[in-house]
Design an enzyme around this catalytic site. Sequence first.
Site, short mmCIF file in Angstrom:
data_model
loop_
_atom_site.label_atom_id
_atom_site.label_comp_id
_atom_site.label_asym_id
_atom_site.label_seq_id
_atom_site.Cartn_x
_atom_site.Cartn_y
_atom_site.Cartn_z
N HIS A 115 0.86 -1.18 0.00
CA HIS A 115 0.00 0.00 0.00
C HIS A 115 0.90 1.23 0.00
CE1 HIS A 115 -3.20 -2.82 1.76
NE2 HIS A 115 -3.46 -2.61 0.48
N GLU A 118 1.92 3.21 3.10
CA GLU A 118 2.50 2.46 4.22
C GLU A 118 3.97 2.20 3.89
OE1 GLU A 118 -0.13 -0.92 4.63
OE2 GLU A 118 -1.87 0.40 4.68
N GLU A 301 1.32 -6.33 10.32
CA GLU A 301 1.00 -4.93 10.61
C GLU A 301 2.08 -4.44 11.56
OE1 GLU A 301 -1.44 -3.29 9.22
OE2 GLU A 301 -2.58 -4.91 8.29
ZN LIG Z 1 -1.62 -2.27 4.05
#
Ligand SMILES: [Zn+2]
Length: 526
Positions: A115, A118, A301
């Site tokens: 992404h 990010e 994450e």
């Molecule tokens: Zn992501």
Amino acid sequence: MVALLRCGGFCGHRAMGAAVIFVSVVLLGLVSVCFASEDEVKDVTSADANVGAHYRDNLELEAALKNFTQRCRHISRLYTIGNSTLGVPLWALEISDKPGVFEPEPAFKYVGNMHGDEPLGRELVLLLADWLCDNYLKDPMASLIVDKIHLHLLPSMNPDGFAAQNGPTRNNAHDVDLNRDFPDQFFPQNNNEEKRQAETRAMMSWIRSTRFTASASFHEGALVANYPWDGNPDISQKYATSPDDSTFKYLAGVYANNHPVMSKSKEFVGGVTNGAAWYPLYGGMQDWNYLHGNCLDLTLEMNDQKWPHPTQIPRIWSEHRKSLLELVAATVKSGVHGRVMSSKKAQPLPASISVSGISHSMNASAEFGDYHRLLAPGQVYEVTASMAGYSSRSTFIFLPNHTAITLDFILDPLPAAAVEEEKKTPHTQAPGEKAETKTPVTKPGKTPPLTTEEMGSEEVIFRKPAKSLRNGLHSVDEEGGLGSSLPLRLIYLLPLVSVAAVLVCLFLASRGSYRYNTARQRLSRV
Ligand SMILES: [Zn+2]
């Protein structure tokens, strides 16, 4: 030179000795300078110097990767897996003691910046690469990863989203979320591969061709290790169990438990979560990795806040470093590894490796017959190798904690396969002739197939702990600090050789002086 001629024999001996000493000292000095300059180069060009300053843009990232392959060229290779929608190269860095050479070893990948908004992965993979380069042959973990695993690092899967004109975007240049763009197992309408985004197609091709054993991609907005499945066929938000659920939970736990904060999460028990239990998504990359690449992929994450201020990068790196290393190392510190060979010609077989109770088999490689089957430790497993035309073999193993098991299979060809093998082999074995006694001719850097002799005279299945050197797997405790690269080990001998040379020179010089004194005494007697 004139002085030398005038002095005659005495001065000749003395000057020669002095010259040899001088040359030796210069050599010793050069060796020292070489070592010193290597460290200096590291200090100057290491990515650590840039850490915390800013997130590097796409051109700076490319320059940093090229700089890395100059600084650490002996253990790295830079390549692209394709281009983004706007034509930006998707750079990948391979770190291994034999980069670019296919070996019977597991491959692992980290993928950053899927992404565009990010960006942490872009910097973290470079910090990881630098750490491995700086600590190879010094730290057992670095040596284990470089020597026993092929680590591939893709800093940015979405460089267009990162560099979007109006600021970074989650989606790519076609405004598509790349983590919803992979063919999905529950929705056939997603299965048209030609209509994927350029970045997705590049990833799919890379995953199919590289035979990754495990991997992870970096994301931001939470602190948790997420594992498949990501969705349910009824689109409900509930736990979706994959065949390798226990293996995935184990790998996610390896990451979370080595992070000082993640495993203590109040939101996620143990710092891990099943994807669909958290929130279901379709067309994600991790499920596709597992289904079509036999690659056990996690979605990591990395930070509660998206796009953390660059001054936070050193803290985030120091918190994630051990997790990043341990997850890669888990591909050789756990699981069942081995090779599958034919009992007739000792040729590698790309057999299917299945585990009782897990409805997901994986294939050994055609080149070496090697396989790397990660499994949660602390359990008994029945492992089976099977291939069309050969008798299957099964055996039970207990997989202990913190140790990989080496398990080789030797399969007997059924009559039809035996005939095929004979056809493929021009040389017919004479009665009583020892099988495969000649050293097989292989390409540089490739491991020859096991000979019948190496496998043992009995056609049995081998089961032994990871101490076996058969396929080069070790537990990390067995690794010496210097690793196994002989040429690099020899470098450490250079100072010793130089010191020895100086001592020899001093000895020769003293002999020259002794001869002079003896000659002078004789002359004085005369
Ligand atoms: Zn992501």
